[in-house]
Design a protein around this motif. Structure first.
Motif, PDB file in Angstrom:
ATOM      1  N   THR A  55      -2.637  12.515   6.250  1.00  0.00           N
ATOM      2  CA  THR A  55      -1.584  11.517   6.383  1.00  0.00           C
ATOM      3  C   THR A  55      -1.336  11.229   7.839  1.00  0.00           C
ATOM      4  O   THR A  55      -1.861  11.888   8.727  1.00  0.00           O
ATOM      5  N   VAL A  93       0.823  -1.210   0.000  1.00  0.00           N
ATOM      6  CA  VAL A  93       0.000   0.000   0.000  1.00  0.00           C
ATOM      7  C   VAL A  93       0.860   1.264   0.000  1.00  0.00           C
ATOM      8  O   VAL A  93       0.480   2.279  -0.590  1.00  0.00           O
ATOM      9  N   ALA A  94       2.025   1.219   0.636  1.00  0.00           N
ATOM     10  CA  ALA A  94       2.860   2.410   0.726  1.00  0.00           C
ATOM     11  C   ALA A  94       3.429   2.834  -0.617  1.00  0.00           C
ATOM     12  O   ALA A  94       3.908   3.962  -0.765  1.00  0.00           O
ATOM     13  N   LEU A 108      -4.047   1.680   7.425  1.00  0.00           N
ATOM     14  CA  LEU A 108      -3.575   2.134   6.118  1.00  0.00           C
ATOM     15  C   LEU A 108      -2.773   3.422   6.267  1.00  0.00           C
ATOM     16  O   LEU A 108      -1.754   3.612   5.594  1.00  0.00           O
ATOM     17  N   ARG A 109      -3.213   4.321   7.146  1.00  0.00           N
ATOM     18  CA  ARG A 109      -2.419   5.520   7.439  1.00  0.00           C
ATOM     19  C   ARG A 109      -1.069   5.125   8.035  1.00  0.00           C
ATOM     20  O   ARG A 109      -0.032   5.660   7.664  1.00  0.00           O
ATOM     21  N   ALA A 119       1.732   3.448  -3.190  1.00  0.00           N
ATOM     22  CA  ALA A 119       0.813   4.467  -3.711  1.00  0.00           C
ATOM     23  C   ALA A 119       0.900   5.695  -2.814  1.00  0.00           C
ATOM     24  O   ALA A 119       1.135   5.587  -1.609  1.00  0.00           O
ATOM     25  N   THR A 132      -1.631   8.154  -2.448  1.00  0.00           N
ATOM     26  CA  THR A 132      -2.897   8.608  -1.888  1.00  0.00           C
ATOM     27  C   THR A 132      -3.984   7.573  -2.076  1.00  0.00           C
ATOM     28  O   THR A 132      -4.061   6.909  -3.115  1.00  0.00           O
ATOM     29  N   LEU A 133      -4.826   7.435  -1.079  1.00  0.00           N
ATOM     30  CA  LEU A 133      -6.031   6.612  -1.163  1.00  0.00           C
ATOM     31  C   LEU A 133      -7.229   7.546  -1.130  1.00  0.00           C
ATOM     32  O   LEU A 133      -7.423   8.287  -0.164  1.00  0.00           O
ATOM     33  N   LEU A 165      -0.030   5.399   3.714  1.00  0.00           N
ATOM     34  CA  LEU A 165      -0.945   5.987   2.730  1.00  0.00           C
ATOM     35  C   LEU A 165      -1.508   7.314   3.236  1.00  0.00           C
ATOM     36  O   LEU A 165      -1.889   7.425   4.409  1.00  0.00           O
TER      37      LEU A 165
END
Length: 273
Positions: free
Chosen positions: A262, A221-222, A241-242, A224, A226-227, A246
Motif C-alpha cells: 500500500t 478505485v479507492a 493507483l497506490r 476497492a 486490493t488490486l 489501492l
C-alpha cells in the motif's frame, strides 16, 4: 503538421503519458484546441482512445468479446487466477465475477476447499460443477453474451439478498482518475451491486487493463481494497493507483502469502465478514 502526423503524435503522447490533455497539446503544437478535439473525436471513432472531459485516455483493450479476451495476456490471467484462489479461505462466501480471469480463479480453487461461491457467470459455475466441496449459487437474469454473465433486475434483486466476505472483481480498465470501468451500463450496475454486498473487493487486472478506461464507471478505485496484478504489470502505471488508495498485491506475492503493498505500508487481506 499533417492530420495523420498529428494523430500519430497524439497516440504517441497517450502511450507515453497515459493521457492526453487537449489544451496542453494545442499549446505544444501551436494549434487550436478545436483542431485537437476534432482529432480526438476521429481517433475515438476509430476505437483508438477514449475521449474524456479535456482530453483522452487509453481505451481498454479488454472490451473485446469473451473469445477475444481469452487471447489477451493468457499467462498473466492464469497467474492472477491462481493467486486469487489462494485468497479464498475455508467457510467463506465469495462472489466471483464473470470473465476469463475469473474462470482461472475457479479452476485453481484447492480440491479440498469447502466454501460457497456466488456467481452470475455460467462459465464460472460450470468450472466448479465437479468441485465437491464448493457450494455454487448461480445468480440468474438476462445473459449478457459479451461477458457471459447475467444482468438485469432479477440479478440485482438476488445480489441484494446476499452478504459475501470477498468479491473477486473483473473490469476492463483500472485508472486512478477514471476509476474502475467496464464496457456496458448494465454490467457496471451489477458490479457496483456486488461491491456493495461484499465486505471487501479484490480487483483482478492483467497488464492491458492498468491505466486504461472504458465508458461506464463502476466506482472510484479507492472503493476497492486490493488490486491483484501480475509481476508484468507496468510499475509506473501502478504509482497513481497506490496514491489513489489501492493496495497493490502481485500474484507472485499472493502465492507466497506476502502482504499487499500500500501507499503507507503493508496490510494483510482480511478474511472475515
Amino acid at each position: 503538421m499533417l492530420t495523420s502526423q498529428r494523430k500519430q503524435h497524439i497516440l504517441s503522447v497517450l502511450r507515453r503519458d497515459g493521457n492526453v490533455v487537449a489544451k496542453s497539446l494545442s499549446e505544444e503544437l501551436g494549434l487550436s484546441e478545436d483542431t485537437i478535439r476534432r482529432d480526438l473525436r476521429e481517433l475515438a471513432g476509430e476505437g483508438l482512445l477514449l475521449r474524456v472531459h479535456g482530453g483522452a485516455l487509453p481505451l481498454a483493450a479488454a472490451e473485446a468479446d469473451f473469445a477475444g479476451r481469452q487471447q489477451l495476456a493468457p499467462d498473466e490471467k492464469v497467474a492472477i487466477g491462481r493467486a486469487a484462489a489462494r485468497l479464498v479461505k475455508p467457510g467463506q462466501v465469495v462472489f466471483i465475477d464473470g470473465g476469463t480471469t475469473a474462470v482461472q480463479l475457479a479452476r485453481h480453487l484447492p480440491a479440498n476447499l469447502r466454501a460457497t461461491v456466488v456467481t452470475h457467470s455460467p462459465s464460472v459455475a460450470v468450472e466448479l460443477a465437479s468441485h465437491a466441496g464448493i457450494e455454487v449459487v448461480l445468480i440468474g437474469g438476462r445473459l449478457f453474451r459479451h461477458s457471459m454473465v447475467a444482468v438485469g433486475s432479477a440479478a440485482m434483486a438476488a445480489i441484494s439478498r446476499i452478504h459475501a466476505d470477498t468479491y473477486f472483481m473483473g473490469v476492463t480498465g483500472v485508472h486512478a482518475e477514471a476509476g474502475l470501468t467496464t464496457g456496458d451500463l448494465e454490467e457496471a450496475e451489477i458490479k457496483r451491486a456486488l461491491m456493495g454486498s461484499a465486505a471487501e473487493t479484490v480487483v483482478m487486472a492483467s497488464s492491458e487493463k492498468i491505466g486504461a478506461a472504458s465508458a461506464w464507471v463502476v466506482n472510484p478505485v479507492a472503493s476497492a481494497g486490493t488490486l491483484l496484478v501480475s509481476p508484468q504489470a507496468p510499475a509506473a502505471a501502478l504509482v497513481p493507483l497506490r496514491r489513489a488508495g489501492l493496495a497493490i498485491l502481485r500474484s507472485d506475492d499472493a502465492d507466497g502469502g506476502k502482504a499487499a503493498d500500500t501507499a503507507g505500508g503493508a496490510s494483510e487481506l482480511s478474511g472475515a465478514r
